[in-house]
Design a protein around this motif. Structure first.
Motif, PDB file in Angstrom:
ATOM      1  N   LEU A  14       0.815  -1.211   0.000  1.00 26.60           N
ATOM      2  CA  LEU A  14       0.000   0.000   0.000  1.00 26.60           C
ATOM      3  C   LEU A  14       0.859   1.276   0.000  1.00 26.60           C
ATOM      4  N   ASN A  15       2.020   1.183   0.671  1.00 31.51           N
ATOM      5  CA  ASN A  15       2.890   2.368   0.766  1.00 31.51           C
ATOM      6  C   ASN A  15       3.330   2.819  -0.624  1.00 31.51           C
ATOM      7  N   ASP A  16       3.789   1.833  -1.441  1.00 33.60           N
ATOM      8  CA  ASP A  16       4.248   2.171  -2.791  1.00 33.60           C
ATOM      9  C   ASP A  16       3.108   2.751  -3.612  1.00 33.60           C
ATOM     10  N   LEU A  17       1.946   2.101  -3.465  1.00 40.56           N
ATOM     11  CA  LEU A  17       0.789   2.564  -4.240  1.00 40.56           C
ATOM     12  C   LEU A  17       0.459   4.019  -3.893  1.00 40.56           C
ATOM     13  N   LEU A  18       0.492   4.331  -2.578  1.00 44.39           N
ATOM     14  CA  LEU A  18       0.151   5.692  -2.160  1.00 44.39           C
ATOM     15  C   LEU A  18       1.186   6.693  -2.647  1.00 44.39           C
ATOM     16  N   ARG A  19       2.480   6.278  -2.564  1.00 46.06           N
ATOM     17  CA  ARG A  19       3.536   7.199  -3.003  1.00 46.06           C
ATOM     18  C   ARG A  19       3.373   7.542  -4.482  1.00 46.06           C
ATOM     19  N   SER A  20       3.129   6.500  -5.286  1.00 47.12           N
ATOM     20  CA  SER A  20       3.028   6.778  -6.727  1.00 47.12           C
ATOM     21  C   SER A  20       1.768   7.586  -7.031  1.00 47.12           C
ATOM     22  N   LEU A  21       0.705   7.313  -6.284  1.00 45.58           N
ATOM     23  CA  LEU A  21      -0.537   8.056  -6.497  1.00 45.58           C
ATOM     24  C   LEU A  21      -0.367   9.528  -6.123  1.00 45.58           C
ATOM     25  N   VAL A  22       0.284   9.751  -4.990  1.00 51.87           N
ATOM     26  CA  VAL A  22       0.482  11.127  -4.536  1.00 51.87           C
ATOM     27  C   VAL A  22       1.394  11.867  -5.520  1.00 51.87           C
ATOM     28  N   ALA A  23       2.397  11.151  -6.071  1.00 52.11           N
ATOM     29  CA  ALA A  23       3.271  11.789  -7.066  1.00 52.11           C
ATOM     30  C   ALA A  23       2.459  12.181  -8.303  1.00 52.11           C
ATOM     31  N   ASP A  24       1.583  11.288  -8.745  1.00 55.99           N
ATOM     32  CA  ASP A  24       0.773  11.581  -9.939  1.00 55.99           C
ATOM     33  C   ASP A  24      -0.200  12.734  -9.697  1.00 55.99           C
ATOM     34  N   CYS A  25      -0.915  12.653  -8.562  1.00 52.87           N
ATOM     35  CA  CYS A  25      -1.925  13.683  -8.292  1.00 52.87           C
ATOM     36  C   CYS A  25      -1.277  14.997  -7.848  1.00 52.87           C
ATOM     37  N   GLY A  26      -0.018  14.902  -7.398  1.00 47.73           N
ATOM     38  CA  GLY A  26       0.695  16.097  -6.921  1.00 47.73           C
ATOM     39  C   GLY A  26       0.764  17.169  -7.999  1.00 47.73           C
ATOM     40  N   LEU A  27       0.949  16.740  -9.230  1.00 47.57           N
ATOM     41  CA  LEU A  27       1.076  17.706 -10.336  1.00 47.57           C
ATOM     42  C   LEU A  27      -0.235  18.483 -10.496  1.00 47.57           C
ATOM     43  N   GLU A  28      -1.340  17.729 -10.439  1.00 48.44           N
ATOM     44  CA  GLU A  28      -2.652  18.374 -10.572  1.00 48.44           C
ATOM     45  C   GLU A  28      -2.886  19.331  -9.407  1.00 48.44           C
ATOM     46  N   ALA A  29      -2.523  18.850  -8.195  1.00 48.60           N
ATOM     47  CA  ALA A  29      -2.726  19.683  -7.001  1.00 48.60           C
ATOM     48  C   ALA A  29      -1.912  20.975  -7.102  1.00 48.60           C
ATOM     49  N   GLU A  30      -0.664  20.818  -7.546  1.00 45.11           N
ATOM     50  CA  GLU A  30       0.221  21.978  -7.665  1.00 45.11           C
ATOM     51  C   GLU A  30      -0.364  22.992  -8.633  1.00 45.11           C
ATOM     52  N   ALA A  31      -0.844  22.462  -9.755  1.00 45.86           N
ATOM     53  CA  ALA A  31      -1.418  23.359 -10.766  1.00 45.86           C
ATOM     54  C   ALA A  31      -2.618  24.110 -10.195  1.00 45.86           C
ATOM     55  N   ARG A  32      -3.275  23.539  -9.201  1.00 47.31           N
ATOM     56  CA  ARG A  32      -4.455  24.195  -8.612  1.00 47.31           C
ATOM     57  C   ARG A  32      -4.103  24.887  -7.295  1.00 47.31           C
ATOM     58  N   HIS A  33      -2.790  24.995  -7.042  1.00 48.64           N
ATOM     59  CA  HIS A  33      -2.280  25.687  -5.844  1.00 48.64           C
ATOM     60  C   HIS A  33      -2.715  25.050  -4.535  1.00 48.64           C
ATOM     61  N   ARG A  34      -2.713  23.699  -4.514  1.00 47.97           N
ATOM     62  CA  ARG A  34      -2.913  22.953  -3.266  1.00 47.97           C
ATOM     63  C   ARG A  34      -1.700  22.062  -3.092  1.00 47.97           C
ATOM     64  N   ARG A  35      -1.433  21.661  -1.846  1.00 45.37           N
ATOM     65  CA  ARG A  35      -0.293  20.756  -1.609  1.00 45.37           C
ATOM     66  C   ARG A  35      -0.821  19.399  -1.136  1.00 45.37           C
ATOM     67  N   LEU A  36      -0.003  18.399  -1.351  1.00 44.69           N
ATOM     68  CA  LEU A  36      -0.346  17.068  -0.839  1.00 44.69           C
ATOM     69  C   LEU A  36       0.718  16.663   0.167  1.00 44.69           C
ATOM     70  N   ALA A  37       0.295  16.141   1.332  1.00 46.10           N
ATOM     71  CA  ALA A  37       1.270  15.665   2.324  1.00 46.10           C
ATOM     72  C   ALA A  37       0.937  14.216   2.661  1.00 46.10           C
ATOM     73  N   LEU A  38       1.921  13.352   2.405  1.00 48.70           N
ATOM     74  CA  LEU A  38       1.687  11.920   2.666  1.00 48.70           C
ATOM     75  C   LEU A  38       2.470  11.479   3.898  1.00 48.70           C
ATOM     76  N   LYS A  39       1.792  10.781   4.810  1.00 49.65           N
ATOM     77  CA  LYS A  39       2.468  10.245   5.997  1.00 49.65           C
ATOM     78  C   LYS A  39       2.120   8.758   6.088  1.00 49.65           C
ATOM     79  N   VAL A  40       3.182   7.946   6.100  1.00 49.24           N
ATOM     80  CA  VAL A  40       2.949   6.503   6.115  1.00 49.24           C
ATOM     81  C   VAL A  40       3.515   5.912   7.398  1.00 49.24           C
ATOM     82  N   ASP A  41       2.682   5.161   8.117  1.00 47.70           N
ATOM     83  CA  ASP A  41       3.121   4.589   9.388  1.00 47.70           C
ATOM     84  C   ASP A  41       2.916   3.065   9.337  1.00 47.70           C
ATOM     85  N   GLY A  42       3.986   2.335   9.070  1.00 48.53           N
ATOM     86  CA  GLY A  42       3.870   0.870   8.926  1.00 48.53           C
ATOM     87  C   GLY A  42       3.829   0.494   7.459  1.00 48.53           C
ATOM     88  N   SER A  43       4.109  -0.794   7.182  1.00 46.83           N
ATOM     89  CA  SER A  43       4.027  -1.199   5.768  1.00 46.83           C
ATOM     90  C   SER A  43       2.908  -2.223   5.599  1.00 46.83           C
TER      91      SER A  43
END
Ligand SMILES: Nc1ncnc2c1ncn2[C@@H]1O[C@H](COP(=O)(O)OP(=O)(O)OP(=O)(O)O)[C@@H](O)[C@H]1O
Ligand SMILES: [Mg+2]
Length: 349
Positions: free
Chosen positions: A185-214
Motif C-alpha cells: 500500500l505504501n508504494d501505491l500511495l507514493r506513486s498516487l500522490v506523485a501523480d496527483c501532486g502535479l494536478e494539485a500543484e497546478a491548482r495551488h494545493r499541496r499534498l502531504a503523505l504520511k505513512v506509518d507501517g508497511s
C-alpha cells in the motif's frame, strides 16, 4: 394439509361422497314408504357440504395462481422489484419462491449491467475530452509528435479503464474471477500522490503523505488505486487554494487505514450517508462548476468492499475526512507474485 396432492385428495374424497349420497337417496325409493324423507336431508346436506368443500379447495388453488400470474406480468412489464412473497408451504408456494429467486437474480444482473453502462460513460469522459483536445492540437499546432504522444497515452488509458470496469463488474458477479496481486500500500500511495501532486500543484494545493507501517493488501492493484484516487481527487477539488490535503496511512491490528483530509467545506451531516450512492452530489451548483457526475465515490466504495474493506466519510470542521479500511494481508510482505484467479478462494481476511 400442506401439499397440493393432499388438497386434491381431500377434494376427491369430498366429491366421492356425492354418489354415495345419491345412492342413499335413491335407495330410499326401495324402502317402505314413509322412510324416504329421512334420507333426503342427508343427501341434501352431503350435496351442500361437497359443494362448499369443492369451492374452498378450488379457491385455495386458484387464488395464489392468479396472484403469481399478476406478479409475473408485473415483472414482465419491467417492474424488476415485483415478488410474490409467498409463505405457502405447498407446491404453489414452492413455485412462487422459485420465481422470487429468479426475479432477484435477474434484478441483480440487470442492475449491475446498468451500473456498468453508467460507470463506463462516466470514466471515459475525461480521457475522451483530453483526446479531443490533443487531436485539435495536432491539427493546429506544429508539434504533432507531442500531440500524438498525448493521444497514445490517452488511448492506452481508455483501454485500461474499460478493462478495469469490466473486471469490476465481473468480479462483483463472480469473485473467483479476480486476479489477486500482492499490493504494498505504501508504494501505491507514493506513486498516487506523485501523480496527483502535479494536478494539485497546478491548482495551488499541496499534498502531504504520511505513512506509518508497511501494509500489504491482496487484491486488484488498479481497483484499489482507482478507489483512493477518486477520494484524493475529490479532496484536491474541494480543498481551498493554498491549503494542504493530508493523506495518512496506518497499520493497526491487521487493518490498514488510509485517511484523506482536506480543509474544504465538508458535507452537511444529513448527506454524509448519501455521497457513496451513484450520481449523488451535494448540490447542483457544484455540479455545474466541477463537471463531476457523482460516480467517483460509488466506484470507490464498490472497489473497496470487493476487497473486504470499507469507506466512510465524516466532517472534520473544517473539511472532510474520508477513511478507507482494508485488511492487511499478513505474511505476504515481500512477495510480489500475481496469484492465479483460482487462488481467489483464499482471498478472505
Ligand atoms: N472532499 C469533499 N469535500 C466536500 N464534498 C465532497 C468531497 N468529496 C465528495 N464530496 C461531495 O460528494 C459528492 C459525490 O462525490 P463523487 O466523487 O462521488 O462525485 P463527484 O466528485 O461529484 O463526481 P465524479 O463522478 O467526477 O467523481 C460530490 O459531488 C460532493 O458534493
Ligand atoms: Mg469525485
Amino acid at each position: 394439509m400442506r401439499s397440493l396432492f393432499g388438497k386434491i385428495f381431500l377434494w376427491l374424497l369430498g366429491t366421492s361422497l356425492l354418489p354415495v349420497a345419491a345412492f342413499m337417496a335413491t335407495s330410499s325409493y326401495f324402502l317402505p314408504s314413509g322412510q324416504a324423507p329421512a334420507f333426503l336431508p342427508i343427501y341434501l346436506w352431503t350435496l351442500l357440504g361437497t359443494a362448499v368443500l369443492g369451492y374452498l379447495v378450488a379457491i385455495n388453488l386458484v387464488r395464489p395462481l392468479r396472484s403469481l400470474r399478476r406478479t409475473v406480468e408485473q415483472f414482465g412489464r419491467g417492474d424488476l422489484t415485483a415478488r410474490t412473497g409467498s409463505l405457502r408451504k405447498d407446491e404453489i408456494g414452492g413455485l412462487s419462491r422459485a420465481f422470487d429467486r429468479m426475479a432477484e437474480r435477474i434484478e441483480t444482473l440487470l442492475t449491475a449491467e446498468r451500473r456498468l453502462l453508467q460507470d463506463v460513460s462516466h470514466e471515459l469522459r475525461s480521457p475522451l475530452a483530453r483526446l479531443r483536445f490533443a487531436v485539435e492540437l495536432a491539427r493546429t499546432d506544429g508539434d504533432r509528435e507531442e500531440a500524438l504522444t498525448h493521444i497514445a497515452k490517452d488511448v492506452e488509458r481508455l483501454a485500461n479503464l474499460v478493462d478495469e470496469l469490466l473486471q469490476l463488474t465481473r468480479a462483483e458477479g463472480d469473485p473467483s474471477s479476480q486476479d489477486l496481486h500482492v499490493i504494498p500500500l505504501n508504494d501505491l500511495l507514493r506513486s498516487l500522490v506523485a501523480d496527483c501532486g502535479l494536478e494539485a500543484e497546478a491548482r495551488h494545493r499541496r499534498l502531504a503523505l504520511k505513512v506509518d507501517g508497511s501494509a500489504i493488501v491482496l487484491g486488484e492493484r488498479e481497483l484499489i488505486r482507482r478507489a483512493v484516487e477518486n477520494v484524493l481527487r475529490n479532496a484536491i477539488h474541494y480543498a481551498p487554494e493554498g491549503t494542504t490535503v493530508e493523506i495518512v496511512m496506518t497499520l493497526v491490528a491487521e487493518v490498514a487505514t488510509i485517511t484523506v483530509r482536506d480543509r474544504g467545506p465538508g458535507i452537511p451531516d444529513e448527506w454524509l450517508g448519501q455521497i457513496f450512492k451513484p450520481f449523488f452530489r451535494v448540490d447542483n451548483d457544484r455540479a455545474r462548476t466541477s463537471g463531476g457526475v457523482g460516480l467517483g465515490l460509488s466506484i470507490a466504495q464498490r472497489a473497496i468492499s470487493l476487497h473486504q474493506g470499507k469507506v466512510e466519510a465524516r466532517n472534520a470542521n473544517p473539511g472532510l475526512i474520508v477513511t478507507i479500511e482494508l485488511p492487511h494481508a499478513k505474511g505476504l510482505a515481500g512477495r510480489d507474485a500475481v496469484l492465479p484467479a483460482v487462488g481467489a478462494g483464499s482471498f478472505k481476511p
